[in-house]
Every structure is written in C-alpha cells, then in structure tokens.
Design an enzyme around this catalytic site. Structure first.
Site, short mmCIF file in Angstrom:
data_model
loop_
_atom_site.label_atom_id
_atom_site.label_comp_id
_atom_site.label_asym_id
_atom_site.label_seq_id
_atom_site.Cartn_x
_atom_site.Cartn_y
_atom_site.Cartn_z
N GLU A 141 -6.07 2.97 9.10
CA GLU A 141 -7.08 2.63 8.10
C GLU A 141 -7.78 1.30 8.34
O GLU A 141 -8.78 1.02 7.69
CB GLU A 141 -6.46 2.63 6.70
CG GLU A 141 -5.48 1.50 6.45
CD GLU A 141 -5.58 0.97 5.02
OE1 GLU A 141 -6.24 1.59 4.18
OE2 GLU A 141 -5.01 -0.09 4.78
N ASN A 142 -7.28 0.47 9.26
CA ASN A 142 -7.92 -0.82 9.55
C ASN A 142 -8.39 -0.93 11.00
O ASN A 142 -8.65 -2.03 11.50
CB ASN A 142 -6.95 -1.98 9.26
CG ASN A 142 -6.60 -2.09 7.79
OD1 ASN A 142 -7.48 -2.11 6.95
ND2 ASN A 142 -5.32 -2.16 7.49
N ASN A 180 -5.79 2.54 1.40
CA ASN A 180 -6.86 2.22 0.46
C ASN A 180 -8.19 1.91 1.14
O ASN A 180 -9.25 1.95 0.50
CB ASN A 180 -6.46 1.05 -0.45
CG ASN A 180 -5.95 -0.15 0.32
OD1 ASN A 180 -5.04 -0.02 1.16
ND2 ASN A 180 -6.48 -1.32 0.04
N HIS A 181 -8.20 1.60 2.45
CA HIS A 181 -9.45 1.32 3.16
C HIS A 181 -10.01 2.54 3.89
O HIS A 181 -11.03 2.41 4.59
CB HIS A 181 -9.24 0.18 4.16
CG HIS A 181 -8.83 -1.12 3.54
ND1 HIS A 181 -9.53 -1.70 2.52
CD2 HIS A 181 -7.78 -1.93 3.80
CE1 HIS A 181 -8.94 -2.83 2.17
NE2 HIS A 181 -7.87 -2.99 2.91
N HIS A 232 2.04 3.99 1.82
CA HIS A 232 1.15 2.85 2.00
C HIS A 232 1.17 2.02 0.72
O HIS A 232 0.50 2.34 -0.26
CB HIS A 232 -0.27 3.35 2.30
CG HIS A 232 -1.19 2.32 2.85
ND1 HIS A 232 -1.15 1.92 4.17
CD2 HIS A 232 -2.18 1.60 2.28
CE1 HIS A 232 -2.08 1.01 4.38
NE2 HIS A 232 -2.72 0.79 3.24
N HIS A 240 0.90 -0.99 5.25
CA HIS A 240 -0.03 -1.77 4.43
C HIS A 240 0.18 -3.28 4.53
O HIS A 240 -0.79 -4.03 4.54
CB HIS A 240 0.03 -1.37 2.95
CG HIS A 240 -0.92 -2.15 2.08
ND1 HIS A 240 -2.29 -2.06 2.21
CD2 HIS A 240 -0.70 -3.04 1.08
CE1 HIS A 240 -2.87 -2.86 1.32
NE2 HIS A 240 -1.93 -3.47 0.62
N HIS A 244 1.55 -5.09 7.00
CA HIS A 244 1.32 -5.58 8.37
C HIS A 244 2.44 -6.49 8.88
O HIS A 244 2.27 -7.12 9.93
CB HIS A 244 -0.02 -6.35 8.48
CG HIS A 244 -1.22 -5.52 8.22
ND1 HIS A 244 -2.49 -5.89 8.62
CD2 HIS A 244 -1.38 -4.33 7.58
CE1 HIS A 244 -3.36 -4.97 8.24
NE2 HIS A 244 -2.70 -4.02 7.60
#
Length: 261
Positions: free
Chosen positions: A39-40, A67-68, A151, A176, A178
C-alpha cells in the site's frame, strides 16, 4: 509449504529491494509462495497499477493493502479484475476489490489470504473481529491454509487478533507500523504469529520516510508533506512453514536482509 510475507513496501528503495532480490530469496529459502503489503509502494503512499504489475512480474504472488490503498484511482479496476490483489475486507462491500483471495499453485493446497484493517488509532471502519469471523466461517473446508494480514496501528489490537484467531487460521501477520517486532512464534493452537512484519524501504529513514521532515514536524508542530527516503534498501518480513494437511504453522521466523547492489 513455505511462505514468505514481506512487510510494507515503501517507495523506490522498497520497490528496488523487492524486484532486485525476490527471485534469489525465493530460490535460496525454498519459498513456495511470496506475499507483500504494497500500500505504500508508489512514492511512499498508495499503490499505482504499474507498480503492482512490476511486483507481480518480480515474483510476488499476492499483494495486500491498507488505509492508503485507495490513493490512486488507476488501481481500482485492477482491484476488481486481478485476483492477486487485495484491499482490507472490512471496508464497505461496494468498494472495488476484495479482502479475501484464494491462491492456487500446482503441487500445493489452496491458500486463502485475508486482508483486514484495525480500528484503534485508525480511521473509523467496521469491526475487524466480526469481519474476519464471518470470512472464516464462509471459507470452503478444502482450503486448509489461511493467512491473515492485519493492517493495524496498536500492538495490543494485533496481539488480541492473534489470540482471537488462534487455532482458526494458519498465520496472522501485522502490517502498517513499519517496525519489525521480535515476537515471531507459533501459538499453542497452531497459528503462526508476528505483531509486525516491518518494511521494505530505505534503511536510513524514519519508517521509510525522510527523517528531517519527520523531525521538523515534531519540532515545529507544523504540517509538512512526507517524502519517501532514498538510499540503500532493506527487506523485512517473516517466513513460515505450514503443514499442508492440517494447515497448522510448524515454524514462524522473522526475515531481514539488506538490499544487494
């Protein structure tokens, strides 16, 4: 069955680390299936379809989100059409994509991957505990292996989810935050667990982002646009062995490796 699950891929350093090293890692570690939270991956926030395709080409079998995942709308049609791509299941049902996908590979039993998102310190969303319970109850009996990417921000919520799913799924891994945690284990009920996989991103960074920007935000209290850090990347995640017949985890260990030039 041996599965590798990589933590959140952050920006170009994370993309390079995965695409340049995954084939070798799968060969050296005897990996049957490799998953990653993506997601990132696109500049530090969100996932573009071109980057998802690049990760699949490099050998990632399935990509989970968070969420991203909704930032880039060009991904929406791919969420609907590509069964290797997931978004958190407890978002509203009418949104693109699915939080549950079945992965099939010759010689291996089918594997269900379930992507859910937490509520503590996160945007309001449907209860992840109720959502995951509904999913598990609906899975066909002939899918013995189930992997959950939770997440979530709060360690307590992740640990609670691990115990909630103990004996019901093969493994629960957190994403989430990291930061790779040091609590990889197999719970007594046969479920592998790790609070957070960590990240694939720039080693010299603050959660994959430029440290100077993070520091300025803390020191001044002023908003600043975050930017993914550059430089040498690291890969973090977990490797777990699953009994093909029972679906129970046999072992669960953290994985960490520097990007090779």
């Amino acid at each position: 069955m041996r599965i590798l699950f990589l933590g959140d891929i952050v920006g170009d350093p994370g993309m390079r680390a995965v695409t340049d090293n995954l084939a070798r890692i799968k060969r050296e570690e005897g990996i049957d299936l490799a998953f990653a939270n993506g997601e990132n991956a696109s500049g530090g926030y969100g996932l573009k379809s071109k980057h998802a395709k690049k990760l699949f080409k490099a050998g990632v079998d399935g990509i989970t989100g968070g969420n991203h995942i909704w930032k880039f709308k060009d991904l929406y049609s791919m969420l609907d059409s590509d069964g290797r791509l997931l978004r958190p299941h407890n978002y509203p049902e009418h949104l693109p994509g699915s939080g549950v996908q079945i992965f099939r590979k010759d010689g291996l039993p089918p594997v269900a991957v379930i992507n859910i998102i937490g509520r503590t310190f996160m945007p309001p969303i449907d209860c992840p505990f109720a959502a995951i319970e509904t999913v598990i109850d609906a899975l066909p009996a002939d899918i013995p292996v189930q992997i959950v990417d939770f997440h979530a921000e709060a360690t307590g919520e992740k640990i609670a989810m691990g115990y909630f799913l103990e004996g019901k799924v093969s493994a629960v891994v957190g994403t989430h935050t990291h930061v790779q945690t040091n609590d990889a284990k197999v719970l007594p009920g046969g479920t592998g667990y790790l609070t957070d996989l960590g990240m694939c991103g720039a080693e010299d960074s603050c959660l994959g982002m430029k440290p100077e920007i993070i520091l300025d935000r803390y020191l001044t209290g002023l908003p600043r646009q975050l930017e993914a850090a550059s430089g040498k990347g690291i890969l973090q995640g977990a490797i777990f062995d699953i009994d093909d017949s029972t679906g129970n985890a046999v072992s669960m260990t953290t994985f960490k490796q520097n990007d090779r030039p």
